[in-house]
Design an enzyme around this catalytic site. Structure first.
Site, short mmCIF file in Angstrom:
data_model
loop_
_atom_site.label_atom_id
_atom_site.label_comp_id
_atom_site.label_asym_id
_atom_site.label_seq_id
_atom_site.Cartn_x
_atom_site.Cartn_y
_atom_site.Cartn_z
N CYS A 38 -29.45 20.30 181.70
CA CYS A 38 -28.84 21.60 182.00
C CYS A 38 -27.87 22.03 180.91
O CYS A 38 -27.41 21.21 180.12
CB CYS A 38 -28.02 21.52 183.29
SG CYS A 38 -28.93 21.07 184.75
N CYS A 42 -24.10 25.28 183.99
CA CYS A 42 -24.99 25.30 185.15
C CYS A 42 -24.19 25.14 186.44
O CYS A 42 -23.31 24.29 186.54
CB CYS A 42 -26.04 24.21 185.05
SG CYS A 42 -27.30 24.32 186.35
N CYS A 69 -33.83 22.50 183.46
CA CYS A 69 -33.40 22.97 184.77
C CYS A 69 -33.97 24.36 185.02
O CYS A 69 -33.94 25.21 184.13
CB CYS A 69 -31.86 23.02 184.80
SG CYS A 69 -31.15 23.80 186.25
N CYS A 72 -30.63 27.12 185.31
CA CYS A 72 -29.89 27.62 184.13
C CYS A 72 -30.78 27.83 182.91
O CYS A 72 -30.35 28.42 181.92
CB CYS A 72 -28.73 26.70 183.79
SG CYS A 72 -29.20 25.07 183.14
#
Length: 191
Positions: A38, A42, A69, A72
């Site tokens: 991420c 995030c 992810c 994000c």
């Protein structure tokens, strides 16, 4: 050649916990248990510290077996919220002279009004309504300085539904009345 910022594990951990947007792209948070990486900003649920490692590039994270992810989207160049914000601002700028509310903005974007309001405020620090009022006041200020139109004509052209609201918002944002602003800019006033 990859340039790595000089951060300790604890510094990166603190930035990650704070969802610090200023560090997006400088490093990526990799969660060992889920095999997901991420951005530092995030907003997903935070893992335990012992389950985290950090990488300094998307390629490094993916080479270690982590996947991006979905929330994000760290693999794209900019935050997905930036594109959302740009779309909202473009809509507001294109429709400032019309009677629009959060429902119209949300319908254009294709999201719920509460989500649009919350995400826009998270990204810009203000609501779509307050941003729209700034656009309208900027337009009104330009008209005050460069035309001889009346304050009523200007308030309507700038998208305000009432002159009292126009005067109130103008004074809040410019710290002076429309008439004083016009005088300060040396424009003629033809009322």
């Amino acid at each position: 050649m990859e340039i790595q910022a000089k951060f300790t594990f604890d510094e990166m951990w603190e930035k990650f916990l704070a969802c610090d947007r200023a560090h997006d792209g400088l490093f990526f948070t990799c969660v060992k248990t889920t095999k997901i990486y991420c951005r530092p900003s995030c907003r997903s649920r935070k893992p335990k510290k012992r389950n985290v490692e950090f990488c300094f590039s998307v390629e490094e994270a993916e080479n270690r077996g982590f996947r991006a992810c979905k929330r994000c989207q760290p693999e794209i160049g900019q935050s997905p919220a930036i594109e959302f914000t740009q779309r909202v601002i473009a809509f507001l700028r294109g429709h400032y002279d019309q009677k629009i509310g959060l429902d119209e903005v949300a319908a254009h974007i294709g999201m719920s009004p509460s989500y649009v309001d919350r995400l826009f405020k998270q990204e810009t620090g203000e609501t779509p309504r307050s941003y729209l009022e700034k656009i309208r006041i900027d337009k009104a200020a330009d008209l005050l300085a460069n035309t001889g139109k009346t304050n009523l004509e200007i308030s309507l052209e700038a998208g305000f539904q009432s002159t009292s609201h126009f005067y109130k918002v103008f004074r809040q944002l410019k710290q002076q009345s429309p008439g004083d602003y016009r005088k300060a800019k040396g424009a003629r006033h033809n009322e």
